[in-house]
Design a protein around this motif. Structure first.
Motif, PDB file in Angstrom:
ATOM      1  N   LEU A 207      -0.604 -15.321  -8.757  1.00 34.46           N
ATOM      2  CA  LEU A 207      -1.071 -13.976  -9.156  1.00 34.46           C
ATOM      3  C   LEU A 207      -0.445 -12.841  -8.359  1.00 34.46           C
ATOM      4  CD1 LEU A 207      -3.324 -12.685  -7.067  1.00 34.46           C
ATOM      5  CD2 LEU A 207      -4.894 -14.342  -7.852  1.00 34.46           C
ATOM      6  N   VAL A 208      -0.018 -11.636  -8.788  1.00 35.46           N
ATOM      7  CA  VAL A 208       0.329 -10.692  -8.061  1.00 35.46           C
ATOM      8  C   VAL A 208      -0.632  -9.440  -7.833  1.00 35.46           C
ATOM      9  CG1 VAL A 208       2.196  -8.762  -8.134  1.00 35.46           C
ATOM     10  CG2 VAL A 208       2.583 -11.126  -8.902  1.00 35.46           C
ATOM     11  N   VAL A 209      -0.456  -8.990  -6.691  1.00 28.86           N
ATOM     12  CA  VAL A 209      -1.293  -7.739  -6.563  1.00 28.86           C
ATOM     13  C   VAL A 209      -0.376  -6.809  -5.915  1.00 28.86           C
ATOM     14  CG1 VAL A 209      -3.116  -6.756  -4.959  1.00 28.86           C
ATOM     15  CG2 VAL A 209      -3.271  -9.281  -5.487  1.00 28.86           C
ATOM     16  N   SER A 210      -0.095  -5.758  -6.707  1.00 26.32           N
ATOM     17  CA  SER A 210       0.872  -4.571  -6.362  1.00 26.32           C
ATOM     18  C   SER A 210       0.419  -3.544  -5.552  1.00 26.32           C
ATOM     19  CB  SER A 210       1.923  -4.243  -7.671  1.00 26.32           C
ATOM     20  OG  SER A 210       2.825  -3.421  -7.393  1.00 26.32           O
ATOM     21  N   TYR A 211       1.241  -2.649  -5.063  1.00 30.06           N
ATOM     22  CA  TYR A 211       0.944  -1.415  -4.321  1.00 30.06           C
ATOM     23  C   TYR A 211       1.761  -0.355  -4.390  1.00 30.06           C
ATOM     24  CZ  TYR A 211       3.064  -4.066  -0.661  1.00 30.06           C
ATOM     25  OH  TYR A 211       3.984  -4.958  -0.077  1.00 30.06           O
ATOM     26  N   LYS A 212       1.371   0.895  -4.230  1.00 27.33           N
ATOM     27  CA  LYS A 212       2.406   1.888  -4.496  1.00 27.33           C
ATOM     28  C   LYS A 212       3.535   2.074  -3.489  1.00 27.33           C
ATOM     29  CE  LYS A 212      -0.657   5.193  -1.945  1.00 27.33           C
ATOM     30  NZ  LYS A 212      -1.403   6.556  -2.009  1.00 27.33           N
ATOM     31  N   GLU A 213       3.402   1.607  -2.398  1.00 25.78           N
ATOM     32  CA  GLU A 213       4.335   1.580  -1.372  1.00 25.78           C
ATOM     33  C   GLU A 213       5.468   0.273  -1.856  1.00 25.78           C
ATOM     34  OE1 GLU A 213       0.649   2.678   0.987  1.00 25.78           O
ATOM     35  OE2 GLU A 213       1.265   1.261  -0.500  1.00 25.78           O
ATOM     36  N   ALA A 214       5.255  -0.495  -2.564  1.00 27.86           N
ATOM     37  CA  ALA A 214       6.134  -1.686  -3.002  1.00 27.86           C
ATOM     38  C   ALA A 214       7.615  -1.058  -3.234  1.00 27.86           C
ATOM     39  CB  ALA A 214       5.528  -2.699  -3.756  1.00 27.86           C
ATOM     40  N   MET A 215       8.486  -1.917  -3.129  1.00 26.91           N
ATOM     41  CA  MET A 215       9.944  -1.462  -3.833  1.00 26.91           C
ATOM     42  C   MET A 215       9.976  -1.379  -5.134  1.00 26.91           C
ATOM     43  SD  MET A 215      12.867  -0.906  -2.217  1.00 26.91           S
ATOM     44  CE  MET A 215      13.131  -2.110  -0.874  1.00 26.91           C
ATOM     45  N   GLN A 216       9.037  -2.302  -5.760  1.00 28.35           N
ATOM     46  CA  GLN A 216       9.165  -2.423  -7.541  1.00 28.35           C
ATOM     47  C   GLN A 216       7.716  -2.373  -7.739  1.00 28.35           C
ATOM     48  OE1 GLN A 216      12.144  -4.659  -9.647  1.00 28.35           O
ATOM     49  NE2 GLN A 216      12.641  -5.362  -7.668  1.00 28.35           N
ATOM     50  N   THR A 217       7.107  -1.164  -7.432  1.00 27.73           N
ATOM     51  CA  THR A 217       5.615  -1.200  -7.955  1.00 27.73           C
ATOM     52  C   THR A 217       5.550  -1.392  -9.340  1.00 27.73           C
ATOM     53  OG1 THR A 217       5.223   0.512  -6.286  1.00 27.73           O
ATOM     54  CG2 THR A 217       3.635   0.425  -7.667  1.00 27.73           C
ATOM     55  N   LEU A 218       4.465  -2.141  -9.751  1.00 31.57           N
ATOM     56  CA  LEU A 218       4.288  -2.288 -11.024  1.00 31.57           C
ATOM     57  C   LEU A 218       3.651  -1.112 -11.789  1.00 31.57           C
ATOM     58  CD1 LEU A 218       2.985  -5.922 -11.178  1.00 31.57           C
ATOM     59  CD2 LEU A 218       5.240  -5.245 -11.440  1.00 31.57           C
ATOM     60  N   PRO A 219       4.019  -0.837 -12.887  1.00 27.43           N
ATOM     61  CA  PRO A 219       3.428   0.537 -13.993  1.00 27.43           C
ATOM     62  C   PRO A 219       1.878   0.434 -13.619  1.00 27.43           C
ATOM     63  CG  PRO A 219       5.296  -0.855 -15.199  1.00 27.43           C
ATOM     64  CD  PRO A 219       4.885  -1.700 -14.022  1.00 27.43           C
ATOM     65  N   GLY A 220       1.749   1.862 -13.286  1.00 24.52           N
ATOM     66  CA  GLY A 220       0.188   2.094 -13.434  1.00 24.52           C
ATOM     67  C   GLY A 220      -0.771   1.654 -11.926  1.00 24.52           C
ATOM     68  N   ILE A 221       0.231   1.402 -10.930  1.00 24.50           N
ATOM     69  CA  ILE A 221      -0.496   0.792  -9.602  1.00 24.50           C
ATOM     70  C   ILE A 221      -0.371   2.131  -8.801  1.00 24.50           C
ATOM     71  CG2 ILE A 221      -0.159  -0.713  -7.563  1.00 24.50           C
ATOM     72  CD1 ILE A 221      -1.270  -2.148 -10.374  1.00 24.50           C
ATOM     73  N   THR A 222      -1.822   2.523  -8.492  1.00 25.69           N
ATOM     74  CA  THR A 222      -1.838   3.508  -7.608  1.00 25.69           C
ATOM     75  C   THR A 222      -2.526   3.216  -6.253  1.00 25.69           C
ATOM     76  OG1 THR A 222      -4.130   4.128  -8.693  1.00 25.69           O
ATOM     77  CG2 THR A 222      -2.054   5.074  -9.379  1.00 25.69           C
ATOM     78  N   ARG A 223      -2.933   1.893  -6.024  1.00 24.87           N
ATOM     79  CA  ARG A 223      -3.764   1.447  -4.820  1.00 24.87           C
ATOM     80  C   ARG A 223      -2.704   1.487  -3.612  1.00 24.87           C
ATOM     81  NH1 ARG A 223      -3.164  -3.938  -7.143  1.00 24.87           N
ATOM     82  NH2 ARG A 223      -5.260  -3.588  -8.267  1.00 24.87           N
ATOM     83  N   SER A 224      -3.183   1.695  -2.594  1.00 21.69           N
ATOM     84  CA  SER A 224      -2.531   1.476  -1.243  1.00 21.69           C
ATOM     85  C   SER A 224      -2.104   0.223  -0.723  1.00 21.69           C
ATOM     86  CB  SER A 224      -3.158   2.372  -0.047  1.00 21.69           C
ATOM     87  OG  SER A 224      -4.475   1.639   0.106  1.00 21.69           O
ATOM     88  N   LYS A 225      -1.225  -0.189   0.018  1.00 18.59           N
ATOM     89  CA  LYS A 225      -0.944  -1.424   0.579  1.00 18.59           C
ATOM     90  C   LYS A 225      -2.064  -1.982   1.325  1.00 18.59           C
ATOM     91  CE  LYS A 225       1.930  -4.307   3.275  1.00 18.59           C
ATOM     92  NZ  LYS A 225       1.074  -4.976   4.103  1.00 18.59           N
ATOM     93  N   ALA A 226      -2.842  -1.107   2.060  1.00 23.06           N
ATOM     94  CA  ALA A 226      -4.146  -1.581   2.710  1.00 23.06           C
ATOM     95  C   ALA A 226      -5.243  -2.223   1.903  1.00 23.06           C
ATOM     96  CB  ALA A 226      -4.684  -0.336   3.417  1.00 23.06           C
ATOM     97  N   ASP A 227      -5.105  -1.512   0.617  1.00 25.60           N
ATOM     98  CA  ASP A 227      -6.144  -1.953  -0.292  1.00 25.60           C
ATOM     99  C   ASP A 227      -5.628  -3.205  -1.002  1.00 25.60           C
ATOM    100  OD1 ASP A 227      -8.044  -0.030   0.014  1.00 25.60           O
ATOM    101  OD2 ASP A 227      -7.183   1.045  -1.647  1.00 25.60           O
TER     102      ASP A 227
END
Length: 433
Positions: A207-227
């Protein structure tokens, strides 16, 4: 559906980031870029080998030829860069009215500043770079297999520590500095990653958990890396405690469609993407770990090898029973889906199984009668990577293609037509010379 036929592997998630790629590349890394969800540059393609940006005026030759002429390269480097374009090279408003001469002058000025103070790279990136992904402050990891435009790779892999060079691509001038590798993320499964590989081939779910600071943030993701750190770590803990991983995928994964469809286990080998194989090949059976990727956290569980799927009534069982007739074949195919197997094409989604059966039989009959496959691909195929282009696929035993596709491809005789079902639909295949 997905834009990559990764046999369910990692870059099924690339479907959210990039369109028009083939569903047949089982172990390919996205190649449109790293800037936005699928890009490095404002062109929506950037320094990877996608895109169609083209300079509208001749460019000055300010490439660092002394560096580019070196024969010695580093197999694995980290770099940061400042992208400076001129009219026609990218979509950054600063480059819209900039002449090539002004772009070259600015690039050389940035290079001079970096040579005087290599530690100024982050500040200069933020001030000047027209590559959106570079503004996230993370370095690009460059290897020979990294799908960046060759000019960028050629310079990056020849740089020494803290050295700076310039190279021109169709997206502008890149002022590139080699930087130190970032420290491991403390949330990664360091104990697992430190092991030697436990197997040459394993099956996993992920599974993938993306975050807004990622190099290629998945569309619609606004969570922080900490979350994201907490969510991914919690998923690893639950999986290792015995919780159903399919339920974790449905409740946690950011991969489009993951909540609606159970993905089968994926076979991982040494030819799989680094993001997958580095952790997967070190996992013990039923063990789960996590590793950071350009998309965010990848949580992987090693599972038992699944039993082979039962043959489909449409499968060319007579051909599939043969021993391989060649070690390498070149094939074209028509991909068709139906209501139970969604290719992402609305035609397939509305199609009943009975309608699919009739369409497959009619199409096979036309091909056997002598009709050309390319017009039928353009008319019928739901593989966006080959339908309109008439693209052929080379098939070998170790090709990054799903097993069923390879099995049929290597058993077809030249000109012969066959049918095989994969998890992505029904493939009508014809072998070429």
């Amino acid at each position: 559906m997905r834009t990559y036929l990764v046999a369910g592997a990692i870059f099924l998630l690339a479907a959210a980031c990039q369109q028009g790629k083939s569903k047949l590349d089982e172990a390919s890394k996205p190649t449109a870029g790293v800037g936005s969800a699928a890009s490095v540059g404002p062109m929506g393609s950037g320094i990877m080998h996608g895109g169609s940006a083209a300079p509208v005026e001749p460019a000055e030759d300010i490439d660092s030829k002394d560096i580019l002429s070196r024969t010695e390269t580093s197999p694995d480097v980290y770099v940061k860069h400042v992208l400076i374009g001129w009219k026609g090279t990218n979509r950054d408003p600063r480059s819209k009215d900039r002449s090539n001469a002004d772009a070259a002058k600015l690039a050389k000025d940035v290079q001079s500043q970096l040579k005087a103070n290599p530690d100024a790279i982050d500040a200069l990136v933020q001030k000047y770079s027209e590559d959106p992904s570079s503004l996230k402050g993370q370095p690009y990891n460059i290897k020979a297999s990294t799908p960046f435009v060759p000019e960028f790779k050629n310079l990056a892999m020849r740089l020494k520590d803290k050295e700076v060079g310039i190279v021109k691509t169709r997206f502008g001038y890149h002022v590139i500095e080699r930087v130190a590798a970032p420290p491991p993320d403390p949330f990664e499964s360091a104990d697992i990653l430190a092991r030697t590989t436990t197997a040459a081939s394993v099956y996993v779910q992920y599974l993938v958990v993306s975050y807004k600071e990622a190099m290629q943030t998945l569309p619609g993701i606004t969570r922080s890396k900490a979350d994201a750190d907490k969510i991914a770590k919690d998923a690893v803990t639950k999986a290792n405690a015995g919780e159903d991983f399919n339920k974790l995928i449905a409740s946690t994964s950011d991969i489009p469609g993951a909540k609606d469809k159970k993905e089968p286990p994926v076979e991982i080998t040494d030819k799989s993407p680094d993001e997958l194989k580095t952790l997967s090949l070190r996992l013990k059976l039923n063990e789960t770990g996590m590793v950071k990727t350009d998309f965010g956290w990848l949580v992987i569980k090693r599972v038992a090898e699944p039993p082979p799927p039962p043959p489909d009534p449409l499968d060319s069982t007579d051909i599939l029973k043969r021993e391989p007739v060649t070690q390498k074949a070149v094939v074209k195919h028509i991909l068709l889906g139906w209501s139970e197997v969604n290719t992402g094409d609305p035609r397939g989604k509305k199609r009943t199984r009975a309608e699919l059966d009739a369409l497959v039989k009619d199409t096979v009959a036309k091909l056997k009668k002598g009709d050309k496959i390319e017009p039928l691909m353009a008319e019928l195929s739901e593989d966006p990577g080959s339908a309109k282009s008439g693209k052929s696929y080379p098939v070998t035993a170790d090709a990054s293609l799903v097993p069923e596709f390879k099995k049929l491809g290597l058993r077809l005789k030249v000109g012969e037509v066959g049918v095989v079902k994969t998890q992505f639909g029904i493939h009508i295949m014809q072998r070429e010379e």
